[in-house]
Scaffold this active site. Structure first.
Site, mmCIF file in Angstrom:
data_model
loop_
_atom_site.group_PDB
_atom_site.id
_atom_site.type_symbol
_atom_site.label_atom_id
_atom_site.label_comp_id
_atom_site.label_asym_id
_atom_site.label_seq_id
_atom_site.Cartn_x
_atom_site.Cartn_y
_atom_site.Cartn_z
ATOM 1 N N GLU A 217 -0.482 -2.719 -9.969
ATOM 2 C CA GLU A 217 0.764 -3.175 -9.340
ATOM 3 C C GLU A 217 1.880 -3.589 -10.299
ATOM 4 O OE1 GLU A 217 -0.172 -6.072 -6.303
ATOM 5 O OE2 GLU A 217 -1.179 -4.582 -5.063
ATOM 6 N N GLU A 324 -5.702 -0.008 -2.312
ATOM 7 C CA GLU A 324 -5.892 -1.293 -1.616
ATOM 8 C C GLU A 324 -5.338 -1.166 -0.205
ATOM 9 O OE1 GLU A 324 -4.291 -4.763 -3.545
ATOM 10 O OE2 GLU A 324 -5.160 -4.266 -5.498
#
Ligand SMILES: *[C@@H]1O[C@H](CO)[C@@H](O)[C@H](O)[C@H]1NC(C)=O
Ligand SMILES: *[C@@H]1O[C@H](CO)[C@@H](O)[C@H](O)[C@H]1NC(C)=O
Length: 389
Positions: A217, A324
């Site tokens: 991320e 995710e």
């Protein structure tokens, strides 16, 4: 998943061409051929120019929306999605713990951080899951600078987890859970980052079930830097002689699927000489997409948030994985997760798999915990997820 959130938690086709589409199936969109109708009890709902879906409602005659079923245009080069749901290459969970205790480096094993529980992973493998993304902190591995040598103890314990997973026949994803940062500072030296990845890839050069994830991320940083860091990681990994493994790259804006088509389009320029690069995106289904609320926006939100990414992947001839996703323990989220996974599976020509956030030994009563036997996510979603294996 954003570290700030869970750091605290640690301590507390073949189908007949004209058959009607089943629940949540695609039933229209540019380039879509068939089916264009839905089974009884479902209606073909226009989502956007690329996608219509069979959604619950309007029992009775099946319906088609003319706007969603334009015939394929010969000027459009992108391949059509497969009409039969395929099979995911990777389907499993994240394994959090090695990156916990982010304020304390290097910290103490068992106090600030922990590695996955092998027995829990074995249980999940027994359920059919085949991929585990294992978080770690670059600051604990390379304690004296990004290009420095690795801490022997942390490397040994991390490698033991990875080797347990791959010896059991599953894939292990190496996840530096660092957000493009090292000791809190954005990594700007791409050569150093390349060296870090050469050093790490050398440790796993002979393990083809390892997958390298460049970084978790990236966010609030230069879009060009995200491109350059990913390319440096790819180059560093291949320079180490690790040529058989897949590399998962991530994007800016927390690698969100819902903003991919407006944020990360420059990453189309990434190149891998081995042609084993996969775009890893993340997607949560609460209002702000952060995965901090147990409530999902609607039963359709899963599909709606990834459909643009699906189109981007297909239009650019790329492959993706949803690294995710999760949903809270309630029926709206369960429907949203099913809609999401149905969509990914129906588009498995570009979506290679998906990983739930998250397993790990320290989640306690965390709403998404997929730790068997009693994690909230596991007890609510295991039977749902298993249908997609
Ligand atoms: C590695 O794991 C062992 C337990 O198996 C633990 O005693 C040790 O402190 C760990 N070391 C590191 C650096 O994680
Ligand atoms: C971009 O992605 C979003 C989210 O999936 C989607 O709603 C939107 O239609 C996409 N835009 C284009 C132009 O594909």
């Amino acid at each position: 998943m954003q570290e700030a959130f869970f750091a605290g938690a640690a301590f507390a086709a073949g189908a007949a061409a004209q058959a009607a589409g089943g629940a949540w199936a695609q039933c229209g969109g540019q380039n879509w051929v068939s089916p264009t109708t839905c089974v009884s009890g479902y209606t073909c709902v226009f989502v956007n120019q690329w996608y219509s879906q069979c959604q619950p409602g309007a029992a009775g005659p099946t319906t088609t929306l003319a706007t969603s079923t334009r015939p394929a245009s010969s000027s459009t080069a992108a391949p059509s999605p497969s009409t039969a749901p395929g099979k995911f290459k990777w389907f499993g969970t994240n394994q959090a713990g090695g990156e916990f205790g982010e304020k304390t480096y290097p910290g103490v094993w068992g106090t600030h951080f922990i590695f996955p529980d092998n027995q829990a992973i074995q249980t999940l493998i027994g359920q059919g899951y085949n991929t585990f993304r294992v978080g770690f902190a670059m600051e604990r591995l390379a304690q004296n600078g990004i290009t420095g040598s690795f801490d022997a103890g942390y490397l040994r314990n991390f490698s033991a987890s990875i080797n347990f997973i791959t010896n059991a026949g599953a894939y292990a994803v190496l996840d530096p859970h660092n957000y493009g940062r090292y000791f809190g500072d954005i990594i700007t030296n791409t050569n150093d980052f390349k060296t870090f990845w050469t050093n790490l890839a050398k440790q796993f050069v002979n393990n083809p079930r390892v997958i390298f994830d460049t970084n978790n991320e990236y966010h609030t940083m230069s879009q060009d830097l995200v491109l350059q860091l990913n390319q440096a990681a790819i180059d560093g990994i291949r320079a180490a002689g690790a040529t058989s493994q897949y590399i998962w790259v991530e994007g800016n804006s927390w690698t969100g699927a819902w903003t991919w088509n407006t944020t990360n389009t420059n990453l189309v320029a990434l190149t891998d000489p081995q042609n084993k690069m996969i775009y890893q995106m993340h997607q949560y289904l609460d209002a702000d997409g952060s995965g901090t609320s147990p409530n999902c926006v609607s039963a359709q939100i899963g599909l709606q948030r990834v459909v643009g990414a699906t189109q981007w992947l297909r239009a650019n001839g790329k492959l993706g994985v949803l690294g995710e996703f999760a949903g809270g323990p309630n029926n709206v989220c369960k429907e949203a997760v099913k809609g999401l996974l149905d969509h990914l599976k129906a588009n498995s020509d570009v979506w290679q798999g998906a990983l739930w956030w998250a397993g790990g030994p320290w989640w306690g009563d965390y709403m998404f915990s997929f730790e068997p036997p009693s994690g909230t996510g596991y007890t609510n979603y295991n039977s749902i997820l298993r249908a997609y294996i």
